[in-house]
Design an enzyme around this catalytic site. Structure first.
Site, PDB file in Angstrom:
ATOM      1  N   ASP A   1       2.364  14.682  13.200  1.00 51.88           N
ATOM      2  CA  ASP A   1       3.188  14.797  11.767  1.00 51.88           C
ATOM      3  C   ASP A   1       1.860  15.249  10.611  1.00 51.88           C
ATOM      4  O   ASP A   1       1.429  13.842  10.083  1.00 51.88           O
ATOM      5  CB  ASP A   1       3.802  13.945  11.526  1.00 51.88           C
ATOM      6  CG  ASP A   1       4.724  14.117  10.150  1.00 51.88           C
ATOM      7  OD1 ASP A   1       4.535  15.069  10.218  1.00 51.88           O
ATOM      8  OD2 ASP A   1       5.233  12.911   9.594  1.00 51.88           O
TER       9      ASP A   1
ATOM     10  N   LEU B   1       0.974  -0.962  -0.227  1.00 57.23           N
ATOM     11  CA  LEU B   1       0.153   0.263   0.162  1.00 57.23           C
ATOM     12  C   LEU B   1       1.105   0.995   0.180  1.00 57.23           C
ATOM     13  O   LEU B   1       0.304   2.481  -0.658  1.00 57.23           O
ATOM     14  CB  LEU B   1      -1.124  -0.162   1.190  1.00 57.23           C
ATOM     15  CG  LEU B   1      -2.308  -0.777   1.203  1.00 57.23           C
ATOM     16  CD1 LEU B   1      -2.997  -1.499   2.694  1.00 57.23           C
ATOM     17  CD2 LEU B   1      -3.140  -0.432   0.461  1.00 57.23           C
TER      18      LEU B   1
END
Lengths: 245, 307
Positions: free
Chosen positions: B143, B29
């Site tokens: 983040d 992925l």
């Protein structure tokens, strides 16, 4: 477990040493003295291939128990803070692993614990990294080929102070440059908790040609150990006890 | 001791050393800073996302966060946590891995392509709603960036909670473009306002996907970018407010944003919202007419009573 004091030398260079004693040996000595050596090799943004001699960067850091990276100027800021933090974690993990071996026997380390226990141990390591005191001596190679990279270096060091000062634990920074004709290294910033305005720090040109990385590291180690040892004698504690060296 | 890089091919079976669960790799992925994520089937044939890495401490910290934030106060924030284990590769090296819910969705930029501009405000409100819950639980995302977001059933979902940090500590992971420290707009301390700054950068990115660098005058660069983006015009003062530190919580920013999004609906020419608004006003008309009739009737009855 109490958060201790960690000591690091951060070497910023762009070439191979070519003068004096072997920097790898000096790094090993530093590690033995409880000082971790991190090395960052700074490439030109236009440089396509890794220049020769930069393998030394990795070897010095490995001997010094630290972390190394070879980067382009534009990612210097992020790398400097990452390398410093990684090395902190690495040192703390080393101490924790040593303790684990004492409790659980040889060959045990954080990685080998069952997930449930590991989950708790890594939180302890994380907490120590947040709360420990940190001393970073920055050693900057200012030989001719580094000259035009120095503004970026300055910016990266300011950024480093920004990152580390967001921690709960306190910090001390100092900056030295090399080569220096008289004393191998030159102190440009004495110990300070913040690297705010460091303008004009690298203004003086060093006479190019030789890169005495080994001797410079050794001087840095002396400069480094003088202060903390003096202070810890006053405090009445063994400076290396807490970091496990 | 350095671990070799590894590659997992579709069809490979992974078995955990501790829990013994088995997973079959379907496809890769993506890859992040500390490992790669694969789509896998568990033994029941259900789709799961499996992350394999090298740094076992870092992976474990992510698991701890995932466990905490799969659900905060009953609200689903990150992907649900499923399993954590070690995998002994054929090379006999051991790699840590963990398994989480597979969030099916599309990147934010793909989702927004061809959509009307009001989706910028709506996605941002969704993002702020999740942040509201996270901040109330005592954490900031850290983040926050488009790479860590997916649009799943028209809803923003976080897929990487590795940077989540307790409020008051130092931000542990950041990406320069979204980092207020990089732009000279504040510290890297984990405060709710740290995330709010990243939200404004995501808004900028929604209208102009090309990232840019700070240059010699970071604040001026940003201000110029904002001024030049027409699609963000309704939000200019809001974004500038965030940069100035006007908002201390996701709730405050969300409130201000909701106000803009609602207000804007009146001005846009033919949108579904306006049809709704017109319907609203016709409702009003009806009500007015009805009360007028009732008033007349009432007056009439009083009048007739008086007679």
């Amino acid at each position: 477990m109490k958060a201790g004091r960690l000591k690091q030398i951060l070497l910023l260079t762009d070439g191979c040493s070519n003068h004096g004693e072997d920097p790898i040996a000096v790094a090993a000595l530093a590690r033995n003295q409880g000082v971790t050596v991190n090395v960052i090799g700074v490439l030109d943004d236009r440089q396509k291939e890794k220049p020769q001699g930069l393998e030394e960067v990795e070897s010095i850091a490995e001997a010094g128990g630290g972390v190394s990276q070879i980067v382009y100027q534009k990612s210097l800021s992020q790398t400097v803070q990452m390398v410093t933090r990684q090395a902190m974690t690495q040192t703390i993990q080393g101490v924790v692993n040593k303790e684990l071996q004492e409790i659980l026997g040889e060959g045990q380390s954080i990685e080998e614990l069952p997930p449930a226990t590991r989950s708790e141990v890594v939180e302890v390591v994380e907490d120590l990294g947040e709360a420990c005191e940190l001393e970073v001596l920055v050693l900057v190679d200012t030989s001719a080929s580094m000259q035009h990279k120095l503004p970026t270096v300055k910016e990266a060091l300011y950024d480093l102070s920004l990152s580390l000062n967001a921690r709960t634990g306190s910090n001390q920074f100092s900056i030295y440059t090399f080569p220096d004709v008289k004393h191998t290294i030159r102190r440009v910033i004495k110990w300070t908790p913040e690297l705010g305005e460091i303008n004009g720090v690298f203004s003086k040109l060093s006479s190019g040609g030789y890169t005495p990385t080994g001797p410079a590291l050794k001087e840095a180690l002396y400069a480094f150990t003088e202060k903390p040892i003096f202070r810890s004698i006053q405090d009445g504690e063994d400076p290396y006890e807490e970091t496990g060296f | 001791m350095k671990k070799q890089d590894f590659k997992l091919f579709p069809g490979t079976y992974l078995q955990g050393k501790w829990n013994g669960h088995q997973y079959k790799v379907i496809r890769k992925l993506g890859a992040g800073a500390c490992g790669a994520v694969y789509l896998c089937h568990n033994l029941q044939g259900e789709k799961v996302a499996l992350k394999v890495g090298k740094d076992s401490s870092r992976m474990m910290l992510e698991v701890n966060m995932l466990k905490k934030f799969s659900k905060v106060q009953g609200v689903k924030l990150g992907p649900a946590f499923i399993d954590v284990d070690d995998w002994k590769a054929p090379s006999l090296q051991v790699f840590p891995f963990y398994v989480m819910e597979y969030v099916e969705g599309v990147p934010l930029s793909d989702f927004l392509r061809g959509k009307s501009k009001e989706w910028i405000g709506i996605c941002t409100i969704q993002l702020l709603t999740d942040l509201e819950h996270l901040h109330k639980a005592g954490f900031v995302f850290g983040d926050l960036k488009t790479d860590n977001l997916l649009m799943s059933n028209s809803k923003v979902r976080w897929i990487d909670v590795g940077g989540v940090t307790a409020i008051g500590r130092a931000i542990k992971e950041y990406t320069e473009f979204y980092d207020r420290g990089y732009w000279g707009f504040g510290s890297r301390k984990a405060e709710p306002s740290y995330d709010l700054f990243a939200v404004t950068m995501i808004m900028l990115e929604m209208v102009q996907p090309n990232k840019f660098e700070k240059g010699a005058h970071p604040r001026r660069t940003l201000a110029a970018k904002l001024a030049s983006s027409n699609d963000l015009k309704p939000y200019h003062s809001l974004i500038a407010g965030v940069w100035k530190g006007k908002f201390q919580s996701a709730s405050e920013m969300k409130q201000a944003l909701s106000y803009i999004v609602m207000k804007r609906a009146k001005g846009t020419p033919v949108s579904r919202k306006q049809i709704k608004a017109q319907k609203h006003s016709s409702d009003w008309g009806e009500l007015l007419a009805l009360s007028a009739v009732a008033g007349v009737f009432c007056g009439f009855s009083i009048f007739s009573f008086w007679i």
